[in-house]
Design an enzyme around this catalytic site. Sequence first.
Site, mmCIF file in Angstrom:
data_model
loop_
_atom_site.group_PDB
_atom_site.id
_atom_site.type_symbol
_atom_site.label_atom_id
_atom_site.label_comp_id
_atom_site.label_asym_id
_atom_site.label_seq_id
_atom_site.Cartn_x
_atom_site.Cartn_y
_atom_site.Cartn_z
ATOM 1 C CG HIS A 114 39.567 42.288 48.396
ATOM 2 N ND1 HIS A 114 40.405 41.539 47.609
ATOM 3 C CD2 HIS A 114 39.932 42.036 49.674
ATOM 4 C CE1 HIS A 114 41.241 40.856 48.384
ATOM 5 N NE2 HIS A 114 40.972 41.137 49.640
ATOM 6 C CE LYS A 135 30.978 39.255 36.921
ATOM 7 N NZ LYS A 135 30.984 39.707 38.265
ATOM 8 C CE1 TYR A 147 37.310 40.866 38.832
ATOM 9 C CE2 TYR A 147 36.309 41.259 40.974
ATOM 10 C CZ TYR A 147 37.246 40.621 40.189
ATOM 11 O OH TYR A 147 38.110 39.719 40.771
ATOM 12 N N PRO A 194 37.423 31.777 33.921
ATOM 13 C CG PRO A 194 39.261 30.774 34.948
ATOM 14 C CD PRO A 194 38.438 30.729 33.711
#
Length: 388
Positions: A72, A295, A381, A291
């Site tokens: 992604h 991570k 992220y 969540p």
Amino acid sequence: MRTQVAIIGAGPAGMLLAHLLRRADVDAVVLETRSQEYVASRIRAGILEQSSVDLLTSAGLGDRLRAEGFPHRGIYLQWPGERHHLDFVDLIGRSVWVYGQTEVQKDLVNANTASVVYEVSDVQVRNVDSSAPYVTYLDAEGRPGRIDASAIAGCDGSFGPSRAVVPASVATTWERTYPYSWLGILADVAPSTDELIYAWHPHGFALHSMRSPSVSRLYLQVPNGTSAGDWSDQRIWDELATRLGHGQDGWKLTPGPVTDKSVLPMRSFVQTPMRYGRLFLAGDAAHIVPPTGAKGLNLAIADVALLAPALTALLRNNDPALADRYGDDASRRVWRCTHFSWWMTTMLHIGDDPFDAQLQLSQLRWVTGSEAGAAGLAENYAGLPIGF
Ligand code: APR
Ligand code: PHB
């Protein structure tokens, strides 16, 4: 029984550690309370950072991931009336992969590199402050067993016994319990989005994730104390449609058969030091993150990426330098991810205070509207390099 490293817990941390040690010619035995089937089938996280993918690939575990996982480029962030795509590849040159923890676990079991004793009970960790630590346990038939080792790896997750072996006079813990939980569903329906959607909504946060082109994973913020049985499938889909709808370009959520439904608590927890004598903690045994930043699994992999070479140097070359640094090196990343997970969580979940809601919306506008803001989220992220 004698081995070089006794590993407690056959989750991703314990199994990956055993795999990496075996590749470095270090012997390990893994003890696990659950059955092999249970461990291989439980539903967990779903996003791998680039550095996790790179590590798994370099450890010979990348074939199925690359064939069946989904790269992604980024995520969507939205609030009523607006949806924004953050393209991590454009922003920082790294991306993430959708590949379930369940699949990582299967790959580790299929690699067949770890010697695992499943269905043990009464695991006790002894003498870690000496050079001759050992673990005692009862096997599946209730017969006593003992493993003598040069080092013990506590990879036994958030409820395991290892972290309590560090004396209270030595350990420091930090904890935050959030005033909300997640109701998560797995559904046999094609995702209604190409990449994950993180949605701020006055009713509460919602997340649209996925496991494959035909399986969706979705979450709703719910009050603590919620029982999954309080929510019918219809109510869940209606609420997801409300929170994930953004009132633009006719986007619609497609519902489908729900195959699993559960409530997850949201907690941050850190214990240091991650090394005490011959005991080394890794993964959820040492830290828990909510969540929202995806991570937990990546942090477990990052710990093991540091621990495997540290134990290899210690046990094969009698070189303690990396083992001595393990706790400090690992904790630096733990705190980075603890901060990021807290930040994502508090930016997206609805509390009681309308002032906070305005701050959240302002933050979301900055993160999606400024390249510096977007790059900060993207960098965290998609994951900072293992040694960061
Ligand atoms: N003896 C042996 N094994 C134990 C014991 C015990 N006393 N107590 C717990 N275990 C096992 C659990 O059954 C589990 O299989 O330890 C394992 C820990 O695995 P995980 O909980 O998956 O933790 P970890 O390997 O650190 O992976 C972290 O898992 O919970 C998710 O979100 C989290 O993605 C993150 C990842
Ligand atoms: C998941 O797919 O389970 C998932 C994805 C992203 C998150 C949390 C969970 O932030």
